[in-house]
Design an enzyme around this catalytic site. Structure first.
Site, PDB file in Angstrom:
ATOM      1  N   ARG A  34       0.839  -1.194   0.000  1.00 36.85           N
ATOM      2  CA  ARG A  34       0.000   0.000   0.000  1.00 36.85           C
ATOM      3  C   ARG A  34       0.878   1.249   0.000  1.00 36.85           C
ATOM      4  O   ARG A  34       1.891   1.306   0.705  1.00 36.85           O
ATOM      5  CB  ARG A  34      -0.917   0.001   1.220  1.00 36.85           C
ATOM      6  CG  ARG A  34      -1.838  -1.206   1.282  1.00 36.85           C
ATOM      7  CD  ARG A  34      -2.871  -1.049   2.365  1.00 36.85           C
ATOM      8  NE  ARG A  34      -3.417  -2.330   2.788  1.00 36.85           N
ATOM      9  CZ  ARG A  34      -4.378  -2.464   3.680  1.00 36.85           C
ATOM     10  NH1 ARG A  34      -4.887  -1.398   4.271  1.00 36.85           N
ATOM     11  NH2 ARG A  34      -4.824  -3.657   4.016  1.00 36.85           N
ATOM     12  N   LYS A 137     -17.583 -12.686   7.517  1.00 39.67           N
ATOM     13  CA  LYS A 137     -16.920 -13.616   6.591  1.00 39.67           C
ATOM     14  C   LYS A 137     -17.934 -14.242   5.640  1.00 39.67           C
ATOM     15  O   LYS A 137     -17.642 -14.467   4.455  1.00 39.67           O
ATOM     16  CB  LYS A 137     -16.172 -14.690   7.374  1.00 39.67           C
ATOM     17  CG  LYS A 137     -14.909 -14.166   8.050  1.00 39.67           C
ATOM     18  CD  LYS A 137     -14.197 -15.249   8.849  1.00 39.67           C
ATOM     19  CE  LYS A 137     -12.929 -14.694   9.494  1.00 39.67           C
ATOM     20  NZ  LYS A 137     -12.213 -15.721  10.288  1.00 39.67           N
TER      21      LYS A 137
END
Length: 312
Positions: A34, A137
């Site tokens: 990143r 999830k």
């Protein structure tokens, strides 16, 4: 030909092991970097260590959709290992952005989302607030399947670093010296895995047609132990007998009200793992699952007696 792999979250706890396993098994390995790394020197040095080992760093930002798409287009397989321990909703948002990038890129042969614990499909009954972990999830899973992205879900159960070295004691990472807290009878089976083995088994699955669109449970029979069996292993290694104090389920649950959010989630997980036995009380083949050590008998996974020796 081995797939090219992109690991998202490669500097994290399990991500580091998966990057190394990918390199060790001969995959062309990319690690998302990143641009907002800032002054995080440990993260930067970890990334540079991957580069020295042969990985390729590819810059991409979750705030720049096109950069994610371009990163995904470089590979065949994407493995997400971002931790959701402290920022669950944030983790969910990022994973959904990654799913969108994979969908747009249209070239991915396999996506492994950030799971690696209990199978969320079996945890719809989990107590609050820990159920949010599994619910989110499942939200990612639905997005993957609705986008028709080929997947493998990894259920790695209990990491040894968090559950074995401390004999599954909360609030510590090392073995107790005199007294060990036993959850209920201590006779519930729990699967334990070294983090390196989780990385090895995970990478084994990515080119395997037997694991396509399936849940892979890392549940080696020799590492599926009761807490008392784990304690007994330590007592033999250390040549010291510990005093055992049983903790009733209702006592464990009663302490949750005085904990912060993360503590409450942890206690809930301990309850499901060590009292309910949710990690080992089912046949993995129910619903079409497969078990990693059965698929890959050539992997010499670490037994917990060997693992515990490092704490002597």
């Amino acid at each position: 030909m081995k797939s090219r792999v992109l690991v998202v979250g490669g500097t994290g706890y399990i991500g580091r092991r998966i990057v190394r396993a990918s390199l060790d098994q001969g995959h062309e390995t990319y690690v998302l970097q990143r641009p907002d790394i800032g002054l995080d020197i440990d993260k930067l040095q970890t990334l540079l260590s991957f580069k020295r080992a042969g990985a390729r760093l590819v810059e991409g930002s979750f705030s720049d959709h096109q950069s994610l798409v371009e990163a995904v287009k470089k590979v065949d397989v994407v493995i997400c290992t971002m931790s959701g321990v402290h920022f669950r909703s944030h983790n969910l948002m990022l994973q959904l952005k990654l799913v969108e990038a994979i969908k747009e890129a249209g070239n991915i042969k396999r996506f492994l989302p950030s799971e690696f614990g209990a199978d969320p499909a079996r945890m719809g009954h989990a107590i609050e607030p820990g159920r949010v972990t599994f619910d989110e999830k499942m939200t990612v899973r639905r997005a993957i399947e609705e986008a028709n992205i080929p997947f493998t879900y990894i259920s790695a159960n209990c990491f040894a670093g968090y559950f074995v070295g401390n004999l599954s004691q909360m609030g510590t990472l090392v073995p107790p010296k005199d007294t060990v807290q036993i959850y209920g009878s201590g006779n519930i089976k729990v699967p334990f895995n070294s983090e390196e083995d989780v990385g090895t088994f995970t990478i084994k699955t990515i080119d395997d047609p037997r694991t396509l669109n399936k849940t892979v449970y890392i549940r080696p029979p020799e590492n599926t132990l009761t807490q008392l069996e784990l304690v007994e292993i330590w007592e033999k290694l250390s040549e010291k007998t510990l005093k055992k104090v049983e903790l009733a389920a209702e006592t464990l649950l009663s302490i949750m009200k005085d904990m912060d959010f993360a503590g409450q989630v942890g206690v809930g997980h301990f309850y499901h793992f060590f009292y309910e036995g949710c990690l080992a009380n089912f046949d993995v083949k129910e619903g079409g699952g497969v078990e990693a050590s059965e698929l890959y008998p050539e992997v010499k996974y670490t037994r917990m007696d060997e693992y515990l020796k490092i704490y002597l």
